[in-house]
Design a protein around this motif. Structure first.
Motif, PDB file in Angstrom:
ATOM      1  N   ALA A   1      83.569  12.999  36.087  1.00 32.65           N
ATOM      2  CA  ALA A   1      82.387  12.624  35.307  1.00 32.65           C
ATOM      3  C   ALA A   1      81.101  12.818  36.116  1.00 32.65           C
ATOM      4  CB  ALA A   1      82.507  11.178  34.837  1.00 32.65           C
ATOM      5  N   SER A   2      81.118  12.377  37.366  1.00 35.75           N
ATOM      6  CA  SER A   2      79.903  12.487  38.190  1.00 35.75           C
ATOM      7  C   SER A   2      79.599  13.924  38.581  1.00 35.75           C
ATOM      8  CB  SER A   2      80.043  11.628  39.448  1.00 35.75           C
ATOM      9  OG  SER A   2      81.104  12.082  40.269  1.00 35.75           O
ATOM     10  N   ALA A   3      80.613  14.810  38.493  1.00 36.58           N
ATOM     11  CA  ALA A   3      80.410  16.216  38.858  1.00 36.58           C
ATOM     12  C   ALA A   3      79.392  16.909  37.962  1.00 36.58           C
ATOM     13  CB  ALA A   3      81.742  16.962  38.811  1.00 36.58           C
TER      14      ALA A   3
ATOM     15  N   ASN B   1      77.544  18.681  48.849  1.00 32.63           N
ATOM     16  CA  ASN B   1      76.833  17.464  49.237  1.00 32.63           C
ATOM     17  C   ASN B   1      77.641  16.214  48.896  1.00 32.63           C
ATOM     18  OD1 ASN B   1      74.714  15.808  50.125  1.00 32.63           O
ATOM     19  ND2 ASN B   1      73.812  15.729  48.094  1.00 32.63           N
ATOM     20  N   ILE B   2      78.072  16.106  47.634  1.00 35.45           N
ATOM     21  CA  ILE B   2      78.793  14.905  47.204  1.00 35.45           C
ATOM     22  C   ILE B   2      80.185  14.845  47.827  1.00 35.45           C
ATOM     23  CG2 ILE B   2      79.776  13.718  45.214  1.00 35.45           C
ATOM     24  CD1 ILE B   2      77.414  14.599  43.587  1.00 35.45           C
ATOM     25  N   ALA B   3      80.893  15.980  47.823  1.00 38.79           N
ATOM     26  CA  ALA B   3      82.244  15.984  48.377  1.00 38.79           C
ATOM     27  C   ALA B   3      82.224  15.707  49.873  1.00 38.79           C
ATOM     28  CB  ALA B   3      82.926  17.322  48.098  1.00 38.79           C
ATOM     29  N   GLY B   4      81.268  16.292  50.585  1.00 41.73           N
ATOM     30  CA  GLY B   4      81.162  16.028  52.018  1.00 41.73           C
ATOM     31  C   GLY B   4      80.906  14.566  52.297  1.00 41.73           C
ATOM     32  N   SER B   5      80.034  13.946  51.479  1.00 44.09           N
ATOM     33  CA  SER B   5      79.714  12.529  51.664  1.00 44.09           C
ATOM     34  C   SER B   5      80.914  11.634  51.363  1.00 44.09           C
ATOM     35  CB  SER B   5      78.546  12.129  50.757  1.00 44.09           C
ATOM     36  OG  SER B   5      77.377  12.846  51.104  1.00 44.09           O
ATOM     37  N   LEU B   6      81.664  11.980  50.318  1.00 46.17           N
ATOM     38  CA  LEU B   6      82.782  11.142  49.910  1.00 46.17           C
ATOM     39  C   LEU B   6      84.057  11.399  50.716  1.00 46.17           C
ATOM     40  CD1 LEU B   6      82.297  11.226  46.026  1.00 46.17           C
ATOM     41  CD2 LEU B   6      81.676   9.404  47.606  1.00 46.17           C
ATOM     42  N   LEU B   7      84.235  12.647  51.171  1.00 45.19           N
ATOM     43  CA  LEU B   7      85.406  12.960  51.985  1.00 45.19           C
ATOM     44  C   LEU B   7      85.181  12.636  53.455  1.00 45.19           C
ATOM     45  CD1 LEU B   7      86.472  16.408  50.469  1.00 45.19           C
ATOM     46  CD2 LEU B   7      87.582  14.214  50.105  1.00 45.19           C
ATOM     47  N   GLY B   8      83.915  12.479  53.846  1.00 42.48           N
ATOM     48  CA  GLY B   8      83.577  12.217  55.238  1.00 42.48           C
ATOM     49  C   GLY B   8      84.330  11.047  55.852  1.00 42.48           C
ATOM     50  N   PRO B   9      84.370   9.870  55.181  1.00 40.52           N
ATOM     51  CA  PRO B   9      85.098   8.737  55.768  1.00 40.52           C
ATOM     52  C   PRO B   9      86.569   9.027  56.030  1.00 40.52           C
ATOM     53  CG  PRO B   9      83.647   7.973  54.027  1.00 40.52           C
ATOM     54  CD  PRO B   9      83.601   9.476  53.977  1.00 40.52           C
ATOM     55  N   THR B  10      87.234   9.749  55.111  1.00 36.06           N
ATOM     56  CA  THR B  10      88.637  10.096  55.328  1.00 36.06           C
ATOM     57  C   THR B  10      88.795  11.068  56.489  1.00 36.06           C
ATOM     58  OG1 THR B  10      89.173   9.761  52.995  1.00 36.06           O
ATOM     59  CG2 THR B  10      90.695  11.105  54.275  1.00 36.06           C
TER      60      THR B  10
ATOM     61  N   SER C   1      87.240  10.725  44.375  1.00 33.48           N
ATOM     62  CA  SER C   1      86.176  11.240  43.515  1.00 33.48           C
ATOM     63  C   SER C   1      85.536  12.484  44.114  1.00 33.48           C
ATOM     64  CB  SER C   1      85.121  10.158  43.269  1.00 33.48           C
ATOM     65  OG  SER C   1      84.692   9.596  44.480  1.00 33.48           O
ATOM     66  N   GLY C   2      85.526  12.588  45.450  1.00 32.24           N
ATOM     67  CA  GLY C   2      84.985  13.787  46.093  1.00 32.24           C
ATOM     68  C   GLY C   2      85.844  15.007  45.814  1.00 32.24           C
ATOM     69  N   LEU C   3      87.161  14.839  45.830  1.00 30.05           N
ATOM     70  CA  LEU C   3      88.068  15.940  45.526  1.00 30.05           C
ATOM     71  C   LEU C   3      87.879  16.419  44.092  1.00 30.05           C
ATOM     72  CD1 LEU C   3      90.478  17.728  46.266  1.00 30.05           C
ATOM     73  CD2 LEU C   3      91.993  15.856  45.570  1.00 30.05           C
ATOM     74  N   ALA C   4      87.785  15.473  43.163  1.00 27.59           N
ATOM     75  CA  ALA C   4      87.558  15.839  41.764  1.00 27.59           C
ATOM     76  C   ALA C   4      86.221  16.549  41.591  1.00 27.59           C
ATOM     77  CB  ALA C   4      87.607  14.587  40.888  1.00 27.59           C
ATOM     78  N   ASN C   5      85.229  16.125  42.366  1.00 28.23           N
ATOM     79  CA  ASN C   5      83.906  16.730  42.282  1.00 28.23           C
ATOM     80  C   ASN C   5      83.944  18.198  42.666  1.00 28.23           C
ATOM     81  OD1 ASN C   5      80.894  17.075  42.999  1.00 28.23           O
ATOM     82  ND2 ASN C   5      81.011  15.029  42.097  1.00 28.23           N
ATOM     83  N   ILE C   6      84.701  18.510  43.726  1.00 32.54           N
ATOM     84  CA  ILE C   6      84.823  19.902  44.170  1.00 32.54           C
ATOM     85  C   ILE C   6      85.388  20.779  43.053  1.00 32.54           C
ATOM     86  CG2 ILE C   6      86.045  21.426  45.772  1.00 32.54           C
ATOM     87  CD1 ILE C   6      85.898  19.232  47.851  1.00 32.54           C
TER      88      ILE C   6
ATOM     89  N   SER D   1      76.913  16.812  55.317  1.00 39.06           N
ATOM     90  CA  SER D   1      77.223  15.582  54.582  1.00 39.06           C
ATOM     91  C   SER D   1      78.341  14.800  55.258  1.00 39.06           C
ATOM     92  CB  SER D   1      77.617  15.915  53.135  1.00 39.06           C
ATOM     93  OG  SER D   1      76.561  16.571  52.464  1.00 39.06           O
ATOM     94  N   ILE D   2      79.323  15.526  55.779  1.00 39.67           N
ATOM     95  CA  ILE D   2      80.377  14.868  56.547  1.00 39.67           C
ATOM     96  C   ILE D   2      79.768  14.182  57.767  1.00 39.67           C
ATOM     97  CG2 ILE D   2      82.372  15.288  58.056  1.00 39.67           C
ATOM     98  CD1 ILE D   2      83.257  17.442  56.091  1.00 39.67           C
ATOM     99  N   GLY D   3      78.839  14.898  58.429  1.00 40.77           N
ATOM    100  CA  GLY D   3      78.186  14.337  59.604  1.00 40.77           C
ATOM    101  C   GLY D   3      77.418  13.066  59.307  1.00 40.77           C
ATOM    102  N   MET D   4      76.871  12.961  58.082  1.00 40.59           N
ATOM    103  CA  MET D   4      76.131  11.758  57.698  1.00 40.59           C
ATOM    104  C   MET D   4      77.064  10.588  57.412  1.00 40.59           C
ATOM    105  SD  MET D   4      72.723  12.371  57.465  1.00 40.59           S
ATOM    106  CE  MET D   4      71.915  11.580  56.071  1.00 40.59           C
ATOM    107  N   SER D   5      78.283  10.881  56.900  1.00 39.81           N
ATOM    108  CA  SER D   5      79.133   9.801  56.386  1.00 39.81           C
ATOM    109  C   SER D   5      80.410   9.554  57.170  1.00 39.81           C
ATOM    110  CB  SER D   5      79.512  10.091  54.926  1.00 39.81           C
ATOM    111  OG  SER D   5      80.271  11.285  54.842  1.00 39.81           O
ATOM    112  N   GLN D   6      80.833  10.519  58.023  1.00 41.14           N
ATOM    113  CA  GLN D   6      82.135  10.380  58.678  1.00 41.14           C
ATOM    114  C   GLN D   6      82.197   9.228  59.660  1.00 41.14           C
ATOM    115  OE1 GLN D   6      82.147  11.149  62.190  1.00 41.14           O
ATOM    116  NE2 GLN D   6      80.010  11.675  62.125  1.00 41.14           N
ATOM    117  N   ILE D   7      81.031   8.739  60.056  1.00 42.16           N
ATOM    118  CA  ILE D   7      81.011   7.668  61.043  1.00 42.16           C
ATOM    119  C   ILE D   7      81.433   6.321  60.455  1.00 42.16           C
ATOM    120  CG2 ILE D   7      78.617   6.946  60.692  1.00 42.16           C
ATOM    121  CD1 ILE D   7      78.322   6.717  63.722  1.00 42.16           C
ATOM    122  N   ALA D   8      81.398   6.185  59.109  1.00 44.10           N
ATOM    123  CA  ALA D   8      81.628   4.884  58.474  1.00 44.10           C
ATOM    124  C   ALA D   8      82.926   4.203  58.899  1.00 44.10           C
ATOM    125  CB  ALA D   8      81.568   5.034  56.951  1.00 44.10           C
TER     126      ALA D   8
END
Length: 393
Positions: free
Chosen positions: A315-317, A143-152, A258-263, A19-26
């Motif tokens: 909430a999304s978790a 999945n969600i945390a990797g996607s949301l933490l990826g940009p950071t 939100s990714g941190l909260a999701n974890i 998930s990081i690999g999908m989103s870290q490029i942003a």
């Protein structure tokens, strides 16, 4: 340790990295495109949008295909295929000679996808009913945390090691995921359906069609909600913060709150789903997420926005694991991979649609309306879930 717990640990790490690999490029994509020789600002913006979005569009097409292959040949082979393929593809992006090769590799990355689908199907079919909510809830955090933490994470790697290192480090982590899967993931797979089914035949075999469609749309709306702010977050943070030197970093942290909260929250809400029912958790979380979006339009400081994004993550978790739990319960084991593949398609389309929606709404009406419209999507979905899921179950 039970087999499903060992597999859960390995799959969690792999999905998180994928998930990081999908989103870290942003956050680094515009800078990398400029590094590859494109200097015109308008061209950089357009090419960045194409390079970012093409992966998710192609993933939406190929995810059901790899889900079907997982049901035919086993989930572990699909995990190995996807992890090794993405390790090579993402690593090669660091050697891209021009922007067109980069876009081609991003397209190939989308075609190779299927890692999350295979891992979810593996854990769903191996875990007993008493622990399904906990297992799928834990897996959903990856999945969600990797996607949301990826940009950071991408922004940090760029700042410390340089642009190309973002791709090399992510590729190396995916290679480690491939090796750990070879060594530690166990699967006793027996193909239950020898016949190759068409999409129509697969759909005809799904017993709860209306409920399944509702879950697909719920996952689609959740993905829209999480990514609708992606195009505007940097500009919004710049307005709220006086520290313009670190706007990109603050935007990444805000987006990732939100990714941190999701974890933290997803495994606990997954356990709660096992106790009181996923249909109750999903309804409450949809309403909560819809309400939390509204005050984000009126914040006066970056810390208020971060706090509300953190609450949104809680909430999304409860949504992603609840969707997976319900799909697991109503789907025959022989179709699990394909149904989860269709669900991932809905998620990828939601990521692309959310990014597109946020940019267009902000451009035409203003940034505040991004939060209002996203809230409306979630609350309308909550009403639909109440009548189609909550009352039925």
């Amino acid at each position: 340790m039970k087999m499903w717990k060992k597999n859960l640990i390995v799959c969690w790490f792999g999905i998180f990295v994928a998930s990081i690999g999908m989103s870290q490029i942003a956050p680094v994509l515009p800078l990398y495109i400029q590094h590859l020789g494109v200097q015109d600002t308008a061209s950089i913006t357009k090419l960045s949008g194409i390079a970012f979005g093409i992966t998710f569009i192609v993933s939406a097409i190929f995810s059901p295909i790899w889900g079907s292959a997982a049901d035919k040949y086993g989930r572990k082979p699909m995990i190995l295929r996807a992890s090794l393929g993405m390790a090579i593809t993402i690593g090669c992006m660091g050697f891209a000679p021009n922007v067109y090769v980069l876009i081609g590799l991003r397209l190939l990355q989308g075609a190779i996808t299927g890692y999350t689908t295979a891992c979810t199907a593996l854990i769903a079919t191996q875990t007993d009913k008493e622990n399904a909510g906990y297992a799928l809830g834990t897996l959903s955090t990856a999945n969600i945390a990797g996607s949301l933490l990826g940009p950071t994470i991408g922004g940090f790697i760029d700042e410390i090691f340089g642009l190309q290192s973002v791709f090399f480090i992510t590729g190396t982590l995916l290679l480690i995921s491939f090796i750990t899967t070879v060594l530690f993931v166990k699967e006793d797979f027996t193909r239950k359906n020898k016949k190759v089914l068409s999409i129509k035949e697969i759909w005809d075999s799904v017993p709860e069609k209306n409920l399944t469609i509702t879950m697909f749309i719920t996952f689609f709306v959740l993905s829209i909600a999480l990514y609708s702010v992606e195009p505007i977050i940097t500009v919004y943070v710049r307005q709220l913060s006086n520290n313009s030197r670190h706007v990109a970093l603050l935007a990444g942290v805000t987006f990732s709150a939100s990714g941190l909260a999701n974890i933290v929250a997803a495994p606990k809400l997954g356990k709660l789903s096992d106790k009181i029912g996923a249909h109750k958790v999903i309804l409450v979380c949809l309403i909560g997420a819809g309400i939390i979006f509204i005050p984000q339009a009126f914040v006066r400081s970056i810390w208020q926005l971060m706090g509300l994004r953190f609450l949104l993550g809680i909430a999304s978790a409860g949504l992603n694991p609840s969707v997976n739990i319900i799909l697991k319960k109503i789907t025959p084991a022989s179709l699990t991979g394909r149904v989860f593949g269709f669900n991932m398609t809905a998620g990828y389309l939601g990521i692309f649609g959310g990014s597109l929606l946020g940019g267009q709404v902000a451009g035409y009406f203003g940034m505040r309306y991004v939060f209002f419209i996203t809230s409306a999507f979630l609350l309308i979905n909550a009403i639909w879930v109440y009548f189609n899921v909550y009352r039925k179950l």
